[in-house]
Design an enzyme around this catalytic site. Sequence first.
Site, PDB file in Angstrom:
ATOM      1  N   HIS A  99       0.867  -1.185   0.000  1.00  0.00           N
ATOM      2  CA  HIS A  99       0.000   0.000   0.000  1.00  0.00           C
ATOM      3  C   HIS A  99       0.904   1.235   0.000  1.00  0.00           C
ATOM      4  CE1 HIS A  99       1.075   0.208   4.211  1.00  0.00           C
ATOM      5  NE2 HIS A  99       0.478  -0.946   4.472  1.00  0.00           N
ATOM      6  N   HIS A 126       4.050   1.342   2.275  1.00  0.00           N
ATOM      7  CA  HIS A 126       5.231   0.654   1.721  1.00  0.00           C
ATOM      8  C   HIS A 126       5.872   1.499   0.619  1.00  0.00           C
ATOM      9  CE1 HIS A 126       2.656  -2.952   2.924  1.00  0.00           C
ATOM     10  NE2 HIS A 126       3.749  -3.150   3.621  1.00  0.00           N
ATOM     11  N   VAL A 172       2.601   6.604   7.255  1.00  0.00           N
ATOM     12  CA  VAL A 172       1.667   7.183   6.279  1.00  0.00           C
ATOM     13  C   VAL A 172       0.248   6.874   6.757  1.00  0.00           C
ATOM     14  CG1 VAL A 172       0.867   7.124   3.884  1.00  0.00           C
ATOM     15  CG2 VAL A 172       3.309   6.936   4.403  1.00  0.00           C
TER      16      VAL A 172
END
Length: 302
Positions: free
Chosen positions: A36, A39, A178
């Site tokens: 996602h 990463h 994130v």
Amino acid sequence: MSVPVARTVSELRAVVAQWRRSGATIGIVPTMGALHDGHLSLVRKALERAERVIVTLFVNPKQFNSPADLIAYPRTESEDAAKLAPLGTHLLYVPDTEEMYPAGFATAVSVSGISECLCGAFRPGHFNGVATVVAKLFLQAGADFAFFGEKDFQQLQLVRRLVRDLDIPITIVPCPTVREADGLALSSRNVRLSPAQRAIAPKLASVLLDTAERLARGSPILPALDEARATILAAGYRELEYLELRGETDLQSLASLDRSARLLAAAWLGDTRLIDNVAISPIGSWSGARSSLQSEAAQQLR
Ligand code: AMP
């Protein structure tokens, strides 16, 4: 353009040797795949920092506590490769279990202290599995830099300890968590949340951020932590494994905020286990702490 794939240690080493002959610096991003944007942020950072970047996809059986969880873990190599190609990733390393743990494999790497607390207390053997596979990947690839997310903060500190203790010549580069727009940390597990659970999920991040701000402003630690725990459960989380204030590098319990600290939590939403953490500045630096905390929160929530 597709990303070349190495599936064996010797294929990996042949590519790395060629890069070395040309004098290139090398970065490695270890993952379990099902990639996602969290990463991909590591991969982007790796591409800024190193001239050649290897992304590893390996669902490591040694770090799973439950065989059912290991079987259910998503394996999406072609989708992952399609996400990595446009970024300019130079090599995918996708060993199978036989390649990593051939018959007769008998060695385990264990980082004591840091492995037993927090997630380690609830997932026995998990961090030994992580330490073993990370040590192998580092020795197989011989990269200069490795990129790890702060999302898995205990894992990041474990890896730092591992490379110091074993004199592995690699620089560990931490990368910020994130998040979704509502603050929920990106995780491969988020897809398992029902719409109702997905609505509750960001509460974990918001409580951690609120509590970090209160603590940095000088609120007494124990009542603030108790209130945070109660708020998470009241929001609809089924179980809280831990919500703790810890020293940033050794992850030991803190009685006062006299050094850099981290607030970390793991909680179950239905059958999904979510983890998260945020930084806290030491109390003495409070004048700057509020703005730095706010900017971190803003960055994390962006
Ligand atoms: P995993 O595939 O879950 O083992 O994660 C591989 C790497 O991606 C680890 O270094 C994780 O910390 C990192 N990672 C996972 N989720 C995030 C996220 N939301 N933000 C930043 N890094 C992440």
